[in-house]
Design a protein around this motif. Structure first.
Motif, PDB file in Angstrom:
ATOM      1  N   ALA A  32     -33.500  -4.412 146.898  1.00  0.00           N
ATOM      2  CA  ALA A  32     -32.827  -3.948 145.686  1.00  0.00           C
ATOM      3  C   ALA A  32     -33.862  -3.617 144.609  1.00  0.00           C
ATOM      4  O   ALA A  32     -34.756  -4.419 144.335  1.00  0.00           O
ATOM      5  CB  ALA A  32     -31.846  -5.006 145.180  1.00  0.00           C
ATOM      6  N   PHE A  43     -29.486  -7.422 139.071  1.00  0.00           N
ATOM      7  CA  PHE A  43     -28.534  -7.618 140.172  1.00  0.00           C
ATOM      8  C   PHE A  43     -27.920  -9.015 140.178  1.00  0.00           C
ATOM      9  O   PHE A  43     -27.281  -9.407 141.155  1.00  0.00           O
ATOM     10  CB  PHE A  43     -29.227  -7.331 141.505  1.00  0.00           C
ATOM     11  CG  PHE A  43     -29.769  -5.927 141.596  1.00  0.00           C
ATOM     12  CD1 PHE A  43     -28.920  -4.849 141.806  1.00  0.00           C
ATOM     13  CD2 PHE A  43     -31.121  -5.677 141.440  1.00  0.00           C
ATOM     14  CE1 PHE A  43     -29.405  -3.554 141.861  1.00  0.00           C
ATOM     15  CE2 PHE A  43     -31.620  -4.382 141.496  1.00  0.00           C
ATOM     16  CZ  PHE A  43     -30.755  -3.321 141.708  1.00  0.00           C
ATOM     17  N   ALA A  57     -34.222  -8.761 145.834  1.00  0.00           N
ATOM     18  CA  ALA A  57     -34.192  -8.025 144.564  1.00  0.00           C
ATOM     19  C   ALA A  57     -35.549  -8.169 143.896  1.00  0.00           C
ATOM     20  O   ALA A  57     -35.918  -9.251 143.430  1.00  0.00           O
ATOM     21  CB  ALA A  57     -33.079  -8.566 143.669  1.00  0.00           C
TER      22      ALA A  57
END
Length: 284
Positions: A32, A43, A57
């Motif tokens: 991500a 996120f 992420a």
């Protein structure tokens, strides 16, 4: 939506990046990528709602807890794509999905177009292409960028007396966010400095690009994407007004209510984006 999150650091040889891990170890591999001047907490509301995914992420280079690039280096899109590939190599992921917002979506599309065999899915939030150049003189643009680099050496970062003032500055930034979103970004974006607090992001991130692609060059990356792709367009975001571009994209598109940070601004927006992506990834 609270859920235990694992914090990790990834040493890539040329740089060390920080990241949050979400989801089951056996889940579909996903990297991500957040937007410009944001961080992995972009996120924090969305990732816990996504099913069946192992999400890494990242704090992109120069953002959040990740290292800044060395003196003399810049933040080109190709360098971000290289970072992502190095992360995948370290994790042993030959194929992986990309979840990108804004700048992160641009990086995702470029990587999926450059190496289509490596990317299994593209999940994009209010971003596709970088800003493109029309007829601007490339020499003139390079000169503008070089002058900006020289001016930056004499500038000091803004210092806020309190964390609350730093949060207020982010709320009113170039791309406005909700108070809760700004507070989440501040958790890994603000740092104590003499006299108060400052944002961790590298000042070089604000420099203009010395080069820009033409529209045709940017679309060449889109045309080489081979994996399934889903683009969430924020009704009040940055893409909605670019109807001609949206009509040219071969991606599934879903328009959802909210602004550019609709996945972060509130729980309702995060839920809508999650429902869309859970269907896209096959985990409704």
């Amino acid at each position: 939506m609270s859920q235990p999150v694992e914090e990790v650091r990834l040493s890539l040889g040329h740089i060390e990046l920080a990241a949050h891990l979400f989801g089951p170890h056996e889940g579909l591999p996903v990297i991500a990528l957040h937007g410009w001047l944001d961080n992995a907490n972009s996120f924090a509301r969305l990732a816990p709602r996504l099913k069946g995914l192992r999400i890494v992420a990242l704090d992109l280079a120069g953002h959040g807890y990740s290292e800044h690039r060395p003196p003399g280096a810049s933040y080109a899109l190709a360098d971000y794509a290289h970072d992502v590939l190095r992360v995948a190599e370290q994790l042993g992921w030959q194929r992986f999905a990309l979840l990108g917002h804004s700048l992160g979506a641009v990086i995702s599309v470029q990587l999926a177009g450059a190496l289509p065999e490596r990317v299994s899915h593209l999940a994009l939030i209010d971003g596709v292409l970088p800003p493109t150049a029309a007829e601007q003189d490339p020499a003139e643009r390079l000169g503008m960028a070089l002058r900006a680099q020289l001016r930056l050496e004499g500038k000091r970062k803004s210092v806020y007396a309190t964390q609350a003032q730093g949060v207020e500055a982010r709320i009113k930034g170039m791309v406005a966010v909700s108070r809760e979103a700004a507070q989440l970004l501040a958790q890994r974006g603000l740092m104590p400095v003499p006299g108060g607090y400052s944002w961790r992001s590298d000042s070089r991130l604000t420099l203009p690009s010395p080069q820009r692609l033409s529209q045709a060059q940017a679309m060449a990356f889109v045309k080489r994407v081979q994996c399934p792709a889903c683009l969430v367009v924020a009704a009040d975001g940055m893409l909605a007004r670019h109807t001609q571009l949206l009509e040219q994209l071969p991606f599934e598109q879903v328009v959802l209510p909210g602004g550019h940070h609709l996945h972060l601004n509130d729980e309702g927006g995060a839920a809508l984006v999650a429902d869309c992506f859970n269907r896209f990834f096959g985990f409704p």
